[in-house]
Motif scaffolding. Structure first.
Motif, short mmCIF file in Angstrom:
data_model
loop_
_atom_site.label_atom_id
_atom_site.label_comp_id
_atom_site.label_asym_id
_atom_site.label_seq_id
_atom_site.Cartn_x
_atom_site.Cartn_y
_atom_site.Cartn_z
N CYS A 112 0.85 -1.18 0.00
CA CYS A 112 0.00 0.00 0.00
C CYS A 112 0.90 1.24 0.00
O CYS A 112 1.79 1.36 0.85
N GLU A 114 0.21 4.12 0.93
CA GLU A 114 -0.11 5.04 2.02
C GLU A 114 0.49 4.56 3.35
O GLU A 114 1.18 5.30 4.02
N CYS A 115 0.20 3.30 3.72
CA CYS A 115 0.66 2.81 5.02
C CYS A 115 1.90 1.94 4.91
O CYS A 115 2.46 1.53 5.92
N ARG A 117 2.26 -1.06 4.27
CA ARG A 117 2.11 -2.47 4.62
C ARG A 117 2.18 -3.29 3.33
O ARG A 117 1.65 -2.88 2.31
N CYS A 131 -4.87 0.42 0.30
CA CYS A 131 -5.45 -0.82 0.81
C CYS A 131 -6.83 -0.55 1.41
O CYS A 131 -7.18 0.59 1.71
N CYS A 134 -6.75 1.32 4.79
CA CYS A 134 -6.61 2.78 4.69
C CYS A 134 -7.90 3.41 4.17
O CYS A 134 -8.32 4.47 4.63
ZN LIG Z 1 -2.78 1.09 3.50
#
Ligand SMILES: [Zn+2]
Length: 157
Positions: A112, A114-115, A117, A131, A134
């Motif tokens: 992902c 953004e995070c 992971r 994901c 998120c």
């Molecule tokens: Zn994410």
């Protein structure tokens, strides 16, 4: 003109010159020896006809040869090509660099942005762009996450 005798007529397949035989289950030359090798109860035979999956199970690949016969089973519902085992070569294994390139490609689809992971499944990056956790604001279940977000640590302190 004489009428041909019905009993003398035979069906002729213009496209079958007999050079591409079709075999049934266990009827191909060497089939019994091939099955023994697949079960591990015999050596890999020197000659014989094997399917691509059987070659794979024996650690071999066709090596560029064309199939020379057919295998038909379950009343013609299932078909496979036969290859000559004497022309087979060892199957290729990817180099470490090739495996790394594959992993990088998969990581791009599973991570992902953004995070950060990395999940086991591929993410809907083209539509959603991040994901589900998120997008909908929940904590993903740990068994779906391969690599947790970099800022999360597992130290007790
Ligand atoms: Zn994410």
């Amino acid at each position: 003109m004489d009428r041909p005798n019905e009993d003398d007529l035979v069906d002729v397949d213009l496209y079958d010159d007999g050079s591409f035989p079709e075999y049934g289950f266990l009827q191909a030359p060497g089939a019994v020896a091939v099955f023994a090798a697949l079960r591990g109860t015999g050596p890999i035979p020197e000659t014989g006809l094997v399917t691509r999956r059987q070659l794979r199970a024996l650690g071999l690949s066709p090596g560029g040869q064309e199939p020379i016969a057919g295998l038909t089973w379950r009343n013609g519902l299932r078909k496979a090509w036969f290859y000559r085992i004497e022309l087979a070569v060892p199957k290729r294994t990817p180099t470490l660099a090739q495996e790394m390139a594959l992993d990088r490609a998969m990581a791009a689809r599973q991570t992902c942005p953004e995070c950060r992971r990395r999940y086991y499944a591929c993410l809907p990056l083209r539509t959603q762009g991040r994901c589900d956790a998120c997008e909908k604001g929940f904590e993903p279940s740990p068994d779906t996450v391969m690599i947790p977000a970099p800022d999360t640590h597992r130290l007790a302190a």
